[in-house]
Design a protein around this motif. Structure first.
Motif, PDB file in Angstrom:
ATOM      1  N   VAL A  48       0.819  -1.215   0.000  1.00 40.94           N
ATOM      2  CA  VAL A  48       0.000   0.000   0.000  1.00 40.94           C
ATOM      3  C   VAL A  48       0.852   1.263   0.000  1.00 40.94           C
ATOM      4  O   VAL A  48       0.441   2.292  -0.557  1.00 40.94           O
ATOM      5  N   VAL A  49       2.032   1.216   0.619  1.00 36.00           N
ATOM      6  CA  VAL A  49       2.914   2.384   0.567  1.00 36.00           C
ATOM      7  C   VAL A  49       3.369   2.631  -0.860  1.00 36.00           C
ATOM      8  O   VAL A  49       3.530   3.788  -1.287  1.00 36.00           O
ATOM      9  N   ASN A  50       3.533   1.569  -1.621  1.00 39.58           N
ATOM     10  CA  ASN A  50       4.018   1.704  -2.989  1.00 39.58           C
ATOM     11  C   ASN A  50       2.911   2.043  -3.985  1.00 39.58           C
ATOM     12  O   ASN A  50       3.006   1.748  -5.179  1.00 39.58           O
ATOM     13  N   ILE A  51       1.847   2.671  -3.485  1.00 35.98           N
ATOM     14  CA  ILE A  51       0.785   3.209  -4.336  1.00 35.98           C
ATOM     15  C   ILE A  51       0.619   4.682  -3.971  1.00 35.98           C
ATOM     16  O   ILE A  51       0.336   5.013  -2.815  1.00 35.98           O
ATOM     17  N   ASP A  52       0.817   5.566  -4.909  1.00 35.44           N
ATOM     18  CA  ASP A  52       0.571   6.989  -4.658  1.00 35.44           C
ATOM     19  C   ASP A  52      -0.905   7.201  -4.353  1.00 35.44           C
ATOM     20  O   ASP A  52      -1.773   6.738  -5.099  1.00 35.44           O
ATOM     21  N   SER A  53      -1.196   7.907  -3.263  1.00 42.70           N
ATOM     22  CA  SER A  53      -2.600   8.164  -2.907  1.00 42.70           C
ATOM     23  C   SER A  53      -2.731   9.472  -2.144  1.00 42.70           C
ATOM     24  O   SER A  53      -3.326   9.526  -1.069  1.00 42.70           O
ATOM     25  N   GLY A  54      -2.167  10.525  -2.705  1.00 40.84           N
ATOM     26  CA  GLY A  54      -2.332  11.834  -2.105  1.00 40.84           C
ATOM     27  C   GLY A  54      -3.793  12.244  -2.070  1.00 40.84           C
ATOM     28  O   GLY A  54      -4.597  11.791  -2.904  1.00 40.84           O
ATOM     29  N   THR A  55      -4.159  13.079  -1.113  1.00 43.25           N
ATOM     30  CA  THR A  55      -5.545  13.544  -1.037  1.00 43.25           C
ATOM     31  C   THR A  55      -5.969  14.131  -2.381  1.00 43.25           C
ATOM     32  O   THR A  55      -5.265  14.953  -2.952  1.00 43.25           O
ATOM     33  N   GLY A  56      -7.095  13.679  -2.893  1.00 46.60           N
ATOM     34  CA  GLY A  56      -7.565  14.137  -4.197  1.00 46.60           C
ATOM     35  C   GLY A  56      -7.189  13.215  -5.328  1.00 46.60           C
ATOM     36  O   GLY A  56      -7.675  13.380  -6.458  1.00 46.60           O
ATOM     37  N   GLY A 103     -19.816  -4.762  22.977  1.00 47.39           N
ATOM     38  CA  GLY A 103     -19.114  -3.544  22.616  1.00 47.39           C
ATOM     39  C   GLY A 103     -19.213  -3.213  21.135  1.00 47.39           C
ATOM     40  O   GLY A 103     -19.005  -4.074  20.282  1.00 47.39           O
ATOM     41  N   ARG A 104     -19.537  -1.946  20.853  1.00 48.55           N
ATOM     42  CA  ARG A 104     -19.590  -1.463  19.463  1.00 48.55           C
ATOM     43  C   ARG A 104     -18.371  -0.567  19.239  1.00 48.55           C
ATOM     44  O   ARG A 104     -18.326   0.553  19.736  1.00 48.55           O
ATOM     45  N   ILE A 105     -17.406  -1.086  18.508  1.00 49.99           N
ATOM     46  CA  ILE A 105     -16.111  -0.426  18.355  1.00 49.99           C
ATOM     47  C   ILE A 105     -15.991   0.165  16.955  1.00 49.99           C
ATOM     48  O   ILE A 105     -16.259  -0.519  15.955  1.00 49.99           O
ATOM     49  N   LEU A 106     -15.566   1.410  16.889  1.00 51.05           N
ATOM     50  CA  LEU A 106     -15.282   2.062  15.609  1.00 51.05           C
ATOM     51  C   LEU A 106     -13.779   2.314  15.525  1.00 51.05           C
ATOM     52  O   LEU A 106     -13.186   2.895  16.426  1.00 51.05           O
ATOM     53  N   ILE A 107     -13.179   1.861  14.436  1.00 51.87           N
ATOM     54  CA  ILE A 107     -11.774   2.138  14.144  1.00 51.87           C
ATOM     55  C   ILE A 107     -11.747   3.093  12.950  1.00 51.87           C
ATOM     56  O   ILE A 107     -12.437   2.870  11.955  1.00 51.87           O
ATOM     57  N   ILE A 108     -10.947   4.146  13.047  1.00 48.94           N
ATOM     58  CA  ILE A 108     -10.825   5.080  11.934  1.00 48.94           C
ATOM     59  C   ILE A 108      -9.362   5.184  11.508  1.00 48.94           C
ATOM     60  O   ILE A 108      -8.469   5.344  12.343  1.00 48.94           O
ATOM     61  N   GLY A 109      -9.155   5.081  10.211  1.00 49.43           N
ATOM     62  CA  GLY A 109      -7.833   5.271   9.628  1.00 49.43           C
ATOM     63  C   GLY A 109      -7.968   5.918   8.267  1.00 49.43           C
ATOM     64  O   GLY A 109      -9.044   5.892   7.665  1.00 49.43           O
ATOM     65  N   HIS A 110      -6.881   6.476   7.762  1.00 55.80           N
ATOM     66  CA  HIS A 110      -6.940   7.106   6.441  1.00 55.80           C
ATOM     67  C   HIS A 110      -5.775   6.655   5.586  1.00 55.80           C
ATOM     68  O   HIS A 110      -4.677   6.389   6.094  1.00 55.80           O
ATOM     69  N   VAL A 111      -6.016   6.584   4.280  1.00 60.18           N
ATOM     70  CA  VAL A 111      -4.969   6.162   3.341  1.00 60.18           C
ATOM     71  C   VAL A 111      -4.519   7.301   2.435  1.00 60.18           C
ATOM     72  O   VAL A 111      -3.645   7.103   1.593  1.00 60.18           O
ATOM     73  N   ASP A 112      -5.087   8.494   2.592  1.00 59.97           N
ATOM     74  CA  ASP A 112      -4.574   9.621   1.814  1.00 59.97           C
ATOM     75  C   ASP A 112      -3.302  10.149   2.464  1.00 59.97           C
ATOM     76  O   ASP A 112      -3.115  10.069   3.677  1.00 59.97           O
ATOM     77  N   THR A 113      -2.409  10.652   1.635  1.00 61.15           N
ATOM     78  CA  THR A 113      -1.152  11.220   2.105  1.00 61.15           C
ATOM     79  C   THR A 113      -1.050  12.659   1.614  1.00 61.15           C
ATOM     80  O   THR A 113      -1.919  13.142   0.875  1.00 61.15           O
ATOM     81  N   LYS A 141      -0.617   4.812   6.613  1.00 59.18           N
ATOM     82  CA  LYS A 141      -0.801   3.472   6.059  1.00 59.18           C
ATOM     83  C   LYS A 141      -0.351   2.390   7.027  1.00 59.18           C
ATOM     84  O   LYS A 141      -0.927   1.293   7.061  1.00 59.18           O
ATOM     85  N   GLY A 142       0.677   2.698   7.837  1.00 62.32           N
ATOM     86  CA  GLY A 142       1.099   1.729   8.843  1.00 62.32           C
ATOM     87  C   GLY A 142      -0.004   1.411   9.825  1.00 62.32           C
ATOM     88  O   GLY A 142      -0.193   0.256  10.227  1.00 62.32           O
ATOM     89  N   GLY A 143      -0.772   2.426  10.230  1.00 63.49           N
ATOM     90  CA  GLY A 143      -1.872   2.217  11.154  1.00 63.49           C
ATOM     91  C   GLY A 143      -3.031   1.465  10.524  1.00 63.49           C
ATOM     92  O   GLY A 143      -3.641   0.593  11.159  1.00 63.49           O
ATOM     93  N   VAL A 144      -3.354   1.786   9.280  1.00 65.16           N
ATOM     94  CA  VAL A 144      -4.444   1.097   8.592  1.00 65.16           C
ATOM     95  C   VAL A 144      -4.110  -0.381   8.422  1.00 65.16           C
ATOM     96  O   VAL A 144      -4.952  -1.258   8.667  1.00 65.16           O
ATOM     97  N   VAL A 145      -2.881  -0.661   8.021  1.00 60.85           N
ATOM     98  CA  VAL A 145      -2.470  -2.058   7.865  1.00 60.85           C
ATOM     99  C   VAL A 145      -2.494  -2.775   9.211  1.00 60.85           C
ATOM    100  O   VAL A 145      -2.882  -3.945   9.306  1.00 60.85           O
ATOM    101  N   GLN A 146      -2.096  -2.082  10.275  1.00 62.16           N
ATOM    102  CA  GLN A 146      -2.188  -2.682  11.606  1.00 62.16           C
ATOM    103  C   GLN A 146      -3.628  -3.040  11.941  1.00 62.16           C
ATOM    104  O   GLN A 146      -3.900  -4.113  12.488  1.00 62.16           O
ATOM    105  N   ALA A 147      -4.571  -2.139  11.643  1.00 57.58           N
ATOM    106  CA  ALA A 147      -5.978  -2.407  11.941  1.00 57.58           C
ATOM    107  C   ALA A 147      -6.479  -3.628  11.175  1.00 57.58           C
ATOM    108  O   ALA A 147      -7.149  -4.502  11.740  1.00 57.58           O
TER     109      ALA A 147
END
Length: 413
Positions: A48-56, A103-113, A141-147
């Protein structure tokens, strides 16, 4: 792939095994699973790091999601692709797991850079044995992959003592989540707790407070003229903008309180024309919402005192995230996380910083939130960005164990 991180994981496990019997002990099932998951976790991170994904970059975001969605479907998650709430942004993904607990758990992460297309070609994912590098490797991306890896770990261990776990992977956090605000508001109100996988701060901290953020834009209107033949006929918007930017001298550039920094500056497009338009963006970070009113008032007052005749200054604002203040609900979650980490013989500290995030929106809605749960990193928003490989397995253990505990016993809202 550098094999040294795998050896490091073995060393960490051996160290933990040597902990005195009188000390707290980790959950062996979870630790063994977290250690075994490490090679696949790092391989997924590299993808996933090796994919460009800047915001927009909607196409780039779609490519990242195309890697992550099969991982989530493989563990039985239902996938909802949600269109962005603002134009030009990538689609968001909501993955849902249903269990048998409460328990109702929400995890939030983002993949835009924050990095433009082409950055991966210049500096793709790499490791040096101690750290991993690449655009977005820590943020986030490290956090999203961890999730994603933690959810697979729970699936493989047949841990289902939760009512629901929802993972939101969004694509516009770096600009204040304009593509997900309504979605986030809905999801946080449906959850008992929100966990955010922004990177942990060095040396090993979770985030218990964050500044709020907003942008003040200064727009100066002047009058164009030939810079050589009749410059006196012009009204230089750039010169007036420089005067207006001087207002920044009244405010701190760094520190744990209010800060204000010039981030973008634009004026003119021809070297022989007096510019008739100039703009500047001032990024403002605040500990309390009322601090923003004071700095905005200062710029509005300055706009009435121009030094270039016949120029006009407009002051506008774009809000991003509110502050995440110190609060008891977050402190209780942090203490719970610290107890889990102590089982590993490791000390987890608490910290705060000027980087805003979605956890502020959760807390504002009355949902307990804990941030900075991703692997430890640094150098964010720069070519120096890195992820500490030594934190990968302990942070995965922490996150998985926290999910299990909160699924069984969610905090009261």
């Amino acid at each position: 792939m550098d094999c040294r991180p795998i050896a490091l994981a073995v060393a960490v496990t051996a160290l933990l095994a040597a902990t005195p019997l009188s000390a707290a002990r980790p959950d062996a099932r979870i630790l063994d699973a977290a250690t075994a998951a490490r090679p696949a976790q790092l391989a997924l991170l590299e993808k996933v790091v090796n994919i460009d994904s800047g915001t927009g970059d909607a196409a780039g975001a779609a490519k990242v999601m195309a890697v992550l969605i099969p991982e989530l479907k493989a563990i039985g998650a239902t996938i909802e692709t949600v269109s962005a709430e603002a134009p030009g942004l990538g689609d968001n993904v909501v993955a849902r797991l249903t269990g048998k607990g409460k328990g109702r758990i929400l995890i939030i992460g983002h993949v835009d850079t924050v990095f433009p297309a082409g950055t991966v070609a210049e500096r793709p994912f790499r490791t040096d044995g101690a750290r991993a590098y690449g655009p977005g490797v820590s943020d986030e991306k490290g956090g999203v992959v961890q999730a994603v890896t933690a959810l697979r770990l729970l699936h493989d261990l047949r841990e289902t003592n939760y009512a629901s776990i929802v993972l939101l992977i969004e694509t516009s956090e770096e600009t204040g989540s304009p593509g997900t605000r309504k979605l986030i508001d809905t999801l946080v109100r449906q959850a008992d707790v929100e966990l955010n996988v922004e990177p942990g701060d060095a040396p090993d901290a979770v985030t218990v407070w964050r500044k709020g953020s907003a942008t003040i834009r200064l727009t100066v209107h002047g009058r164009a003229a030939h810079a050589g033949v009749a410059p006196q006929d012009g009204r230089n918007a750039a010169a007036e903008l420089i005067h207006q930017i001087g207002t920044l001298d009244r405010f701190p550039r760094s520190g744990e309180g209010l800060t204000a920094n010039l981030t973008t500056l634009r004026a003119g497009d021809r070297v022989n024309v007096i510019p008739d338009l100039a703009t500047a963006d001032i990024n403002v970070r605040v500990r309390t919402a009322d601090q923003f009113d004071g700095i905005l008032s200062a710029f509005q007052a300055a706009a009435q005192q121009t030094i270039v005749p016949d120029t006009k200054v407009d002051v506008s604002t774009t809000p991003s995230f509110p502050p995440l203040p110190n609060n008891q609900a977050t402190d209780r979650l942090a203490a719970q996380a610290q107890a889990i980490y102590a089982d590993l013989g490791l000390a987890l500290t608490t910290a705060g910083n000027g980087g805003a995030s979605e956890s502020a929106l959760a807390a504002a809605a009355g949902t307990p939130a804990l941030d900075g749960l991703g692997p430890v990193g640094g150098g964010f928003h720069s070519v120096r960005e890195y992820l500490e490989l030594s934190s990968v397995t302990p942070r995965l253990y922490l996150f998985a164990k926290l999910l299990i505990q909160l699924g069984a016993n969610p905090p009261a809202k």
